[in-house]
Design a protein around this motif. Structure first.
Motif, PDB file in Angstrom:
ATOM      1  N   VAL A   1       0.855  -1.193   0.000  1.00 57.19           N
ATOM      2  CA  VAL A   1       0.000   0.000   0.000  1.00 57.19           C
ATOM      3  C   VAL A   1       0.886   1.237   0.000  1.00 57.19           C
ATOM      4  O   VAL A   1       1.659   1.459   0.938  1.00 57.19           O
ATOM      5  CB  VAL A   1      -0.938   0.017   1.224  1.00 57.19           C
ATOM      6  N   ALA A   2       0.796   2.041  -1.057  1.00 55.54           N
ATOM      7  CA  ALA A   2       1.497   3.316  -1.121  1.00 55.54           C
ATOM      8  C   ALA A   2       0.582   4.388  -0.540  1.00 55.54           C
ATOM      9  O   ALA A   2      -0.607   4.444  -0.875  1.00 55.54           O
ATOM     10  CB  ALA A   2       1.872   3.648  -2.568  1.00 55.54           C
ATOM     11  N   VAL A   3       1.134   5.236   0.325  1.00 58.52           N
ATOM     12  CA  VAL A   3       0.258   6.123   1.094  1.00 58.52           C
ATOM     13  C   VAL A   3       1.015   7.386   1.489  1.00 58.52           C
ATOM     14  O   VAL A   3       2.241   7.361   1.657  1.00 58.52           O
ATOM     15  CB  VAL A   3      -0.259   5.373   2.351  1.00 58.52           C
ATOM     16  N   THR A   4       0.286   8.500   1.617  1.00 62.76           N
ATOM     17  CA  THR A   4       0.883   9.697   2.178  1.00 62.76           C
ATOM     18  C   THR A   4       1.070   9.499   3.681  1.00 62.76           C
ATOM     19  O   THR A   4       0.354   8.725   4.314  1.00 62.76           O
ATOM     20  CB  THR A   4      -0.005  10.931   1.935  1.00 62.76           C
ATOM     21  N   THR A   5       2.026  10.215   4.260  1.00 59.34           N
ATOM     22  CA  THR A   5       2.286  10.035   5.689  1.00 59.34           C
ATOM     23  C   THR A   5       1.087  10.463   6.532  1.00 59.34           C
ATOM     24  O   THR A   5       0.842   9.885   7.592  1.00 59.34           O
ATOM     25  CB  THR A   5       3.521  10.841   6.113  1.00 59.34           C
TER      26      THR A   5
ATOM     27  N   SER B   1       2.443  -4.257   3.506  1.00 59.23           N
ATOM     28  CA  SER B   1       3.652  -3.432   3.563  1.00 59.23           C
ATOM     29  C   SER B   1       3.294  -2.017   3.139  1.00 59.23           C
ATOM     30  O   SER B   1       2.675  -1.816   2.086  1.00 59.23           O
ATOM     31  CB  SER B   1       4.737  -3.988   2.629  1.00 59.23           C
ATOM     32  N   LEU B   2       3.657  -1.039   3.964  1.00 57.06           N
ATOM     33  CA  LEU B   2       3.351   0.356   3.680  1.00 57.06           C
ATOM     34  C   LEU B   2       4.546   1.041   3.029  1.00 57.06           C
ATOM     35  O   LEU B   2       5.683   0.914   3.496  1.00 57.06           O
ATOM     36  CB  LEU B   2       2.974   1.102   4.960  1.00 57.06           C
ATOM     37  N   LEU B   3       4.275   1.770   1.964  1.00 55.72           N
ATOM     38  CA  LEU B   3       5.262   2.613   1.299  1.00 55.72           C
ATOM     39  C   LEU B   3       4.799   4.043   1.531  1.00 55.72           C
ATOM     40  O   LEU B   3       3.842   4.503   0.916  1.00 55.72           O
ATOM     41  CB  LEU B   3       5.333   2.289  -0.199  1.00 55.72           C
ATOM     42  N   GLU B   4       5.465   4.766   2.446  1.00 54.31           N
ATOM     43  CA  GLU B   4       4.990   6.076   2.880  1.00 54.31           C
ATOM     44  C   GLU B   4       5.737   7.202   2.169  1.00 54.31           C
ATOM     45  O   GLU B   4       6.958   7.156   2.025  1.00 54.31           O
ATOM     46  CB  GLU B   4       5.139   6.206   4.395  1.00 54.31           C
ATOM     47  N   PHE B   5       4.957   8.218   1.765  1.00 56.87           N
ATOM     48  CA  PHE B   5       5.519   9.351   1.029  1.00 56.87           C
ATOM     49  C   PHE B   5       5.071  10.650   1.695  1.00 56.87           C
ATOM     50  O   PHE B   5       3.884  10.832   1.977  1.00 56.87           O
ATOM     51  CB  PHE B   5       5.054   9.326  -0.428  1.00 56.87           C
ATOM     52  N   PRO B   6       6.002  11.581   1.936  1.00 62.60           N
ATOM     53  CA  PRO B   6       5.627  12.825   2.603  1.00 62.60           C
ATOM     54  C   PRO B   6       4.870  13.794   1.710  1.00 62.60           C
ATOM     55  O   PRO B   6       4.233  14.723   2.208  1.00 62.60           O
ATOM     56  CB  PRO B   6       6.981  13.416   3.029  1.00 62.60           C
ATOM     57  N   HIS B   7       4.935  13.596   0.387  1.00 54.05           N
ATOM     58  CA  HIS B   7       4.289  14.532  -0.539  1.00 54.05           C
ATOM     59  C   HIS B   7       3.404  13.766  -1.500  1.00 54.05           C
ATOM     60  O   HIS B   7       3.798  12.713  -2.012  1.00 54.05           O
ATOM     61  CB  HIS B   7       5.345  15.327  -1.310  1.00 54.05           C
ATOM     62  N   ARG B   8       2.225  14.295  -1.776  1.00 56.52           N
ATOM     63  CA  ARG B   8       1.302  13.584  -2.647  1.00 56.52           C
ATOM     64  C   ARG B   8       1.838  13.462  -4.068  1.00 56.52           C
ATOM     65  O   ARG B   8       1.572  12.469  -4.758  1.00 56.52           O
ATOM     66  CB  ARG B   8      -0.071  14.250  -2.635  1.00 56.52           C
ATOM     67  N   ARG B   9       2.649  14.446  -4.543  1.00 55.91           N
ATOM     68  CA  ARG B   9       3.225  14.328  -5.884  1.00 55.91           C
ATOM     69  C   ARG B   9       4.229  13.179  -5.946  1.00 55.91           C
ATOM     70  O   ARG B   9       4.293  12.455  -6.947  1.00 55.91           O
ATOM     71  CB  ARG B   9       3.883  15.643  -6.303  1.00 55.91           C
TER      72      ARG B   9
ATOM     73  N   VAL C   1      -1.860  -0.652  -4.435  1.00 53.04           N
ATOM     74  CA  VAL C   1      -2.940   0.313  -4.303  1.00 53.04           C
ATOM     75  C   VAL C   1      -2.374   1.525  -3.555  1.00 53.04           C
ATOM     76  O   VAL C   1      -1.437   1.390  -2.763  1.00 53.04           O
ATOM     77  CB  VAL C   1      -4.136  -0.299  -3.542  1.00 53.04           C
ATOM     78  N   ALA C   2      -2.904   2.702  -3.845  1.00 50.25           N
ATOM     79  CA  ALA C   2      -2.452   3.931  -3.199  1.00 50.25           C
ATOM     80  C   ALA C   2      -3.622   4.576  -2.470  1.00 50.25           C
ATOM     81  O   ALA C   2      -4.773   4.470  -2.898  1.00 50.25           O
ATOM     82  CB  ALA C   2      -1.872   4.900  -4.221  1.00 50.25           C
ATOM     83  N   VAL C   3      -3.303   5.261  -1.367  1.00 48.45           N
ATOM     84  CA  VAL C   3      -4.307   5.987  -0.595  1.00 48.45           C
ATOM     85  C   VAL C   3      -3.768   7.386  -0.351  1.00 48.45           C
ATOM     86  O   VAL C   3      -2.671   7.556   0.199  1.00 48.45           O
ATOM     87  CB  VAL C   3      -4.603   5.297   0.755  1.00 48.45           C
ATOM     88  N   GLY C   4      -4.530   8.392  -0.781  1.00 50.76           N
ATOM     89  CA  GLY C   4      -4.085   9.766  -0.601  1.00 50.76           C
ATOM     90  C   GLY C   4      -5.049  10.727  -1.247  1.00 50.76           C
ATOM     91  O   GLY C   4      -6.223  10.417  -1.449  1.00 50.76           O
TER      92      GLY C   4
END
Length: 300
Positions: A95-99, A123-131, A144-147
């Motif tokens: 799961v790719a996700v914003t922090t 497994s979480l893939l965390e990103f500080p920026h939505r871009r 899948v992504a959540v943001g």
């Protein structure tokens, strides 16, 4: 060489007879013999020594037997793993996700997911920026992504609900007497802000600019969950998604005026699979509230 030939080869080796192997495999003996002959021609040598009563492995056949058994075992395991994954009994979901979503939304969602599908590891893939999130998912990160709502997205997108941004203040702050806080009333304060690389930094700057000022910074943090703690400690006000405010600090949070909201969605590069569809169903079960009345600024 194919799996059927290896299966036939192992059966003959174990039964020591083409006749008995053919009976076990439910195939005709000539067909079995033809497949083994084809395999021997491809490998360049005899695998069996033909005897008056059965067969025995040659040196080449003995060398092939352990590898053939291992190959068939791996194939069986692969089939079993796929069946379990399709039935949501086992597997892994990335799961790719914003922090901010990871801190505020996913704890409840993942608890529900674990109860429904305990055999699936997330497994979480965390990103500080939505871009950064959008770019990474386009490049193949995550199932899948959540943001926030992605721009110019060609894959599947499902809107889930809204997240409202709230102001967090220290205990005893006079503005807590109000039902909502105008950001302009915080113009003279020093703020708990976010690192320049963090997506929420742009959100705070945009909202404050809309209120007619640029926030003066007391501290910048890259940890979204730390911002309300710093604000509650009296370092300065902060503006964060309501979902990330700990329950113990909810009494220190007030909606901004005007109310500030941002859509939350789930998206993927192609069609929803059984696994991502199941996760989407779990996301829908999150207690999404209705669009706050009077909210008119949608923070993309």
């Amino acid at each position: 060489m194919n799996l059927r030939q290896l299966e036939y080869f192992v059966a003959i080796a174990e039964y020591g007879s083409l006749t008995r192997a053919a009976e076990h495999l439910l195939v005709s003996q000539p067909s079995l013999s033809q497949q083994i002959s084809t395999l021997e021609r491809e490998l360049g040598g005899a695998l069996f020594e033909r005897l008056p009563r059965g067969v025995r492995l040659t040196a080449a056949g003995q060398g092939l037997l352990s590898e053939a058994r291992a190959t068939l075992l791996h194939v069986d395991r692969a089939r079993w793993s796929v069946r379990r994954a399709l039935e949501l009994d086992a597997g892994q979901l990335d799961v790719a996700v914003t922090t901010s979503a990871a801190a505020g939304i996913l704890p409840v969602v993942l608890r529900d997911w674990q109860e429904r599908h305990p055999g699936i590891e997330v497994s979480l893939l965390e990103f500080p920026h939505r871009r950064a999130l959008d770019e990474a998912v386009r490049d193949g990160a995550g199932d899948v992504a959540v943001g926030s709502l992605p721009h110019n997205w060609s894959g599947k997108v499902q809107r889930l609900g809204w997240e409202e941004f709230v102001v967090v203040l220290p205990d005893g702050d006079p503005l807590l007497e109000h039902d909502a806080v105008e950001l302009a009333a915080l113009e003279d304060r020093r703020w708990v802000h976010f690192a320049h690389s963090h997506g929420l930094a742009g959100v705070v700057d945009f909202c404050c600019a809309s209120a007619g000022f640029a926030p003066r910074v007391a501290v910048r943090t890259s940890q979204v969950a730390a911002a309300p703690l710093f604000a509650a400690a009296g370092i300065g006000p902060t503006l964060v998604p309501e979902h990330i405010v700990p329950t113990a600090l909810a009494r220190l949070a007030r909606p901004a005026s005007p109310r500030l909201i941002r859509v939350v969605c789930a998206y993927t590069r192609s069609d929803w699979t059984p696994l991502t569809s199941a996760f989407l169903d779990t996301l829908r079960n999150f207690p999404w509230g209705p669009r706050p009345p009077g909210a008119f600024i949608d923070l993309h």
